[in-house]
Design a protein around this motif. Structure first.
Motif, PDB file in Angstrom:
ATOM      1  N   GLY A   1       0.802  -1.220   0.000  1.00  0.00           N
ATOM      2  CA  GLY A   1       0.000   0.000   0.000  1.00  0.00           C
ATOM      3  C   GLY A   1       0.829   1.260   0.000  1.00  0.00           C
ATOM      4  N   ALA A   2       1.900   1.298   0.805  1.00  0.00           N
ATOM      5  CA  ALA A   2       2.759   2.481   0.862  1.00  0.00           C
ATOM      6  C   ALA A   2       3.435   2.723  -0.471  1.00  0.00           C
ATOM      7  CB  ALA A   2       3.801   2.316   1.970  1.00  0.00           C
ATOM      8  N   ASP A   3       3.933   1.667  -1.097  1.00  0.00           N
ATOM      9  CA  ASP A   3       4.601   1.799  -2.390  1.00  0.00           C
ATOM     10  C   ASP A   3       3.633   2.306  -3.453  1.00  0.00           C
ATOM     11  OD1 ASP A   3       6.958   1.065  -4.254  1.00  0.00           O
ATOM     12  OD2 ASP A   3       5.275  -0.044  -5.133  1.00  0.00           O
ATOM     13  N   ARG A   4       2.423   1.770  -3.439  1.00  0.00           N
ATOM     14  CA  ARG A   4       1.434   2.189  -4.431  1.00  0.00           C
ATOM     15  C   ARG A   4       1.134   3.676  -4.328  1.00  0.00           C
ATOM     16  NH1 ARG A   4      -4.045   3.023  -4.029  1.00  0.00           N
ATOM     17  NH2 ARG A   4      -5.169   2.985  -6.012  1.00  0.00           N
ATOM     18  N   MET A   5       0.873   4.158  -3.113  1.00  0.00           N
ATOM     19  CA  MET A   5       0.498   5.554  -2.966  1.00  0.00           C
ATOM     20  C   MET A   5       1.691   6.483  -3.201  1.00  0.00           C
ATOM     21  SD  MET A   5      -2.596   5.268  -2.755  1.00  0.00           S
ATOM     22  CE  MET A   5      -2.655   7.043  -3.008  1.00  0.00           C
ATOM     23  N   ALA A   6       2.883   6.046  -2.839  1.00  0.00           N
ATOM     24  CA  ALA A   6       4.071   6.871  -3.101  1.00  0.00           C
ATOM     25  C   ALA A   6       4.244   7.085  -4.599  1.00  0.00           C
ATOM     26  CB  ALA A   6       5.307   6.205  -2.506  1.00  0.00           C
ATOM     27  N   ARG A   7       3.981   6.065  -5.386  1.00  0.00           N
ATOM     28  CA  ARG A   7       4.121   6.183  -6.841  1.00  0.00           C
ATOM     29  C   ARG A   7       2.993   7.026  -7.447  1.00  0.00           C
ATOM     30  NH1 ARG A   7       8.211   2.945  -8.523  1.00  0.00           N
ATOM     31  NH2 ARG A   7       8.929   1.452  -6.934  1.00  0.00           N
ATOM     32  N   VAL A   8       1.814   6.974  -6.840  1.00  0.00           N
ATOM     33  CA  VAL A   8       0.714   7.825  -7.308  1.00  0.00           C
ATOM     34  C   VAL A   8       1.080   9.297  -7.136  1.00  0.00           C
ATOM     35  CG1 VAL A   8      -1.631   8.587  -6.726  1.00  0.00           C
ATOM     36  CG2 VAL A   8      -1.125   6.144  -6.971  1.00  0.00           C
ATOM     37  N   ILE A   9       1.725   9.616  -6.035  1.00  0.00           N
ATOM     38  CA  ILE A   9       2.060  11.003  -5.715  1.00  0.00           C
ATOM     39  C   ILE A   9       3.321  11.481  -6.425  1.00  0.00           C
ATOM     40  CG2 ILE A   9       2.807  12.505  -3.799  1.00  0.00           C
ATOM     41  CD1 ILE A   9       0.945  10.892  -1.984  1.00  0.00           C
ATOM     42  N   ALA A  10       4.251  10.579  -6.703  1.00  0.00           N
ATOM     43  CA  ALA A  10       5.577  10.969  -7.190  1.00  0.00           C
ATOM     44  C   ALA A  10       5.537  11.733  -8.518  1.00  0.00           C
ATOM     45  CB  ALA A  10       6.470   9.743  -7.317  1.00  0.00           C
ATOM     46  N   ALA A  11       4.723  11.274  -9.471  1.00  0.00           N
ATOM     47  CA  ALA A  11       4.716  11.896 -10.792  1.00  0.00           C
ATOM     48  C   ALA A  11       4.248  13.359 -10.749  1.00  0.00           C
ATOM     49  CB  ALA A  11       3.866  11.073 -11.759  1.00  0.00           C
ATOM     50  N   PRO A  12       3.071  13.647 -10.176  1.00  0.00           N
ATOM     51  CA  PRO A  12       2.673  15.064 -10.105  1.00  0.00           C
ATOM     52  C   PRO A  12       3.561  15.893  -9.190  1.00  0.00           C
ATOM     53  CG  PRO A  12       1.114  13.683  -8.909  1.00  0.00           C
ATOM     54  CD  PRO A  12       2.007  12.760  -9.664  1.00  0.00           C
ATOM     55  N   LEU A  13       4.172  15.263  -8.190  1.00  0.00           N
ATOM     56  CA  LEU A  13       5.096  15.990  -7.327  1.00  0.00           C
ATOM     57  C   LEU A  13       6.330  16.405  -8.109  1.00  0.00           C
ATOM     58  CD1 LEU A  13       5.651  16.999  -4.443  1.00  0.00           C
ATOM     59  CD2 LEU A  13       6.657  14.763  -3.927  1.00  0.00           C
ATOM     60  N   SER A  14       6.770  15.559  -9.024  1.00  0.00           N
ATOM     61  CA  SER A  14       7.902  15.910  -9.896  1.00  0.00           C
ATOM     62  C   SER A  14       7.586  17.158 -10.714  1.00  0.00           C
ATOM     63  CB  SER A  14       8.219  14.738 -10.842  1.00  0.00           C
ATOM     64  OG  SER A  14       8.610  13.591 -10.127  1.00  0.00           O
ATOM     65  N   GLN A  15       6.352  17.237 -11.209  1.00  0.00           N
ATOM     66  CA  GLN A  15       5.956  18.402 -12.005  1.00  0.00           C
ATOM     67  C   GLN A  15       5.944  19.664 -11.151  1.00  0.00           C
ATOM     68  OE1 GLN A  15       2.169  17.238 -13.625  1.00  0.00           O
ATOM     69  NE2 GLN A  15       3.062  15.812 -15.100  1.00  0.00           N
ATOM     70  N   ARG A  16       5.488  19.537  -9.906  1.00  0.00           N
ATOM     71  CA  ARG A  16       5.444  20.702  -9.025  1.00  0.00           C
ATOM     72  C   ARG A  16       6.850  21.204  -8.685  1.00  0.00           C
ATOM     73  NH1 ARG A  16       0.849  20.900 -10.099  1.00  0.00           N
ATOM     74  NH2 ARG A  16      -0.981  21.328  -8.824  1.00  0.00           N
ATOM     75  N   LEU A  17       7.771  20.286  -8.489  1.00  0.00           N
ATOM     76  CA  LEU A  17       9.123  20.663  -8.073  1.00  0.00           C
ATOM     77  C   LEU A  17      10.017  21.027  -9.250  1.00  0.00           C
ATOM     78  CD1 LEU A  17       9.819  17.956  -5.334  1.00  0.00           C
ATOM     79  CD2 LEU A  17       9.076  20.322  -4.991  1.00  0.00           C
ATOM     80  N   GLY A  18       9.663  20.561 -10.442  1.00  0.00           N
ATOM     81  CA  GLY A  18      10.501  20.838 -11.600  1.00  0.00           C
ATOM     82  C   GLY A  18      11.700  19.914 -11.699  1.00  0.00           C
ATOM     83  N   GLN A  19      11.710  18.872 -10.893  1.00  0.00           N
ATOM     84  CA  GLN A  19      12.776  17.862 -10.912  1.00  0.00           C
ATOM     85  C   GLN A  19      12.146  16.493 -10.671  1.00  0.00           C
ATOM     86  OE1 GLN A  19      15.994  18.066 -11.592  1.00  0.00           O
ATOM     87  NE2 GLN A  19      16.187  20.292 -11.716  1.00  0.00           N
ATOM     88  N   PRO A  20      12.750  15.427 -11.223  1.00  0.00           N
ATOM     89  CA  PRO A  20      12.186  14.084 -11.005  1.00  0.00           C
ATOM     90  C   PRO A  20      12.200  13.698  -9.522  1.00  0.00           C
ATOM     91  CG  PRO A  20      13.807  14.072 -12.787  1.00  0.00           C
ATOM     92  CD  PRO A  20      13.920  15.406 -12.124  1.00  0.00           C
TER      93      PRO A  20
END
Length: 374
Positions: free
Chosen positions: A96-115
């Motif tokens: 569950g933790a891995d799944r939700m971390a990956r859900v958040i990671a992509a849009p978070l990359s866009q917000r930060l401007g870095q992968p």
């Protein structure tokens, strides 16, 4: 003036300055100008000894150096991030933790401007991954997906100080675990399980993602409330624990709703109850809280993002804001409710207060019950 009393720059300060000053050109220009003025001055001393007051030209140089020294960290914080940011998930892929971390990671990359790069480091109910993240510099480029087992429920043997070395960033998930059973067993209701456990004390095993975490805590809490003895069987993560219950290696398990519900829909698991008293969106109406059978039973799961203590606060605040922006996106919220959890952000201060309150609550329960999480 205070600057009149600056006689010599201590080695430790000089070393810090070399590391932090991002643009030495201005300092060098000032230094060269001052050296030229010093050569033309008949008052130039042969050396600067302790107790020597600085002249006007030297004062300017020291002021320029001090200004560069103290402005450099601010400039560095403002520029963050300038390279990829690592998010350590202290569990194997598929949980569950891995799944939700990956859900958040992509849009978070866009917000930060870095992968935002996910790194799975499993073991020790999350403590192995947290320990690994804390070995990285406190520079804002390593964060960790944290759970209570790795911080306020961590055993004293972990190689870090859980309440001092881990800095809260933002809450991410509020949810429930589900008590599930292999459908081949005769456990149709929670009462069936409790009755069988009373007939066979210690013979029924429950799967959890490592010893010492929320899984074992909710199992021991369940034992106390029901007056029974189920035996914990630790796995490296929730994915392996799920496989253990489906495969019949253990009879029951306490596992996150987000990865259980698809298996329930496929007929591979049977749900006996939800650990949280909260009626969370995405949980079918026929799944009742364990508290309906055992009043007072309530274990609500939380996940959150943290980092190493000592990370500059402006970076922590910016990361927290970015996480909260992502969690408020309708498309991301929808993915959370599909799994029977809710994505909820917070400020670092709000999360810190919740961690302290949760730690107090569960440590009091463990002490009063004479239970030791291993």
């Amino acid at each position: 003036m205070l600057i009149d009393r600056i006689l010599i720059i201590m080695p430790s300060v000089a070393e810090r300055g070399i590391q932090q000053i991002s643009d030495w050109r201005n300092v060098v220009i000032v230094g060269r100008a001052l050296c030229t003025r010093a050569r033309d001055s008949s008052r130039r001393p042969s050396s600067i000894a302790p107790g020597t007051l600085l002249g006007p030209a030297a004062k300017l140089f020291v002021m320029a150096l001090v200004s560069a020294l103290f402005s450099a960290p601010v400039l560095a914080d403002d520029a963050w991030p300038t390279r990829p940011v690592k998010l350590v998930v202290p569990f194997p892929p598929g949980g569950g933790a891995d799944r939700m971390a990956r859900v958040i990671a992509a849009p978070l990359s866009q917000r930060l401007g870095q992968p935002v790069v996910i790194e799975n480091r499993s073991g020790g109910a999350g403590t192995v991954g947290v320990a690994a993240s804390l070995r990285a510099p406190a520079d804002g480029y390593t964060f960790v997906w944290c759970t209570p087992a790795a911080q306020y429920l961590a055993p004293p043997t972990v190689p870090y100080q859980p309440m001092k070395d881990v800095a809260p960033v933002s809450l991410t998930v509020v949810g429930t675990y589900l008590l599930v059973a292999n459908p081949s067993l005769p456990y149709r209701t929670l009462e069936d399980l409790i009755a069988d456990a009373k007939r066979h004390p210690g013979a029924i095993n429950y799967a959890i993602a490592g010893l010492g975490g929320h899984g074992q805590l909710m199992g021991e809490f369940f034992n106390q409330k029901a007056g029974i003895k189920l035996t914990p069987t630790p796995y490296a993560g929730e994915g392996p624990a799920l496989v253990g219950v489906i495969g019949g290696d253990v009879q029951v398990g306490f596992i996150s709703s987000s990865i259980v519900l698809p298996q329930v829909a496929a007929g591979k698991l049977r749900v006996l109850g939800a650990t949280s008293e909260l009626r969370l969106r995405g949980i079918p109406d026929d799944i009742l809280p364990i508290a309906h059978t055992l009043p007072g039973y309530d274990v609500t799961a939380i996940n959150y993002i943290a980092t190493r203590a000592g990370t500059p606060q402006p970076i922590i605040e910016r990361m927290s804001r970015a996480i909260n922006e992502v969690l408020s996106m309708p498309a991301i919220k929808a993915q959370g409710t599909e799994g029977g959890i809710e994505l909820v952000g917070s400020t670092p201060q709000e999360l810190g207060a919740r961690i302290i309150a949760e730690r107090k609550k569960w440590h009091e329960f463990l002490q009063q019950s004479h239970i030791e999480l291993k």
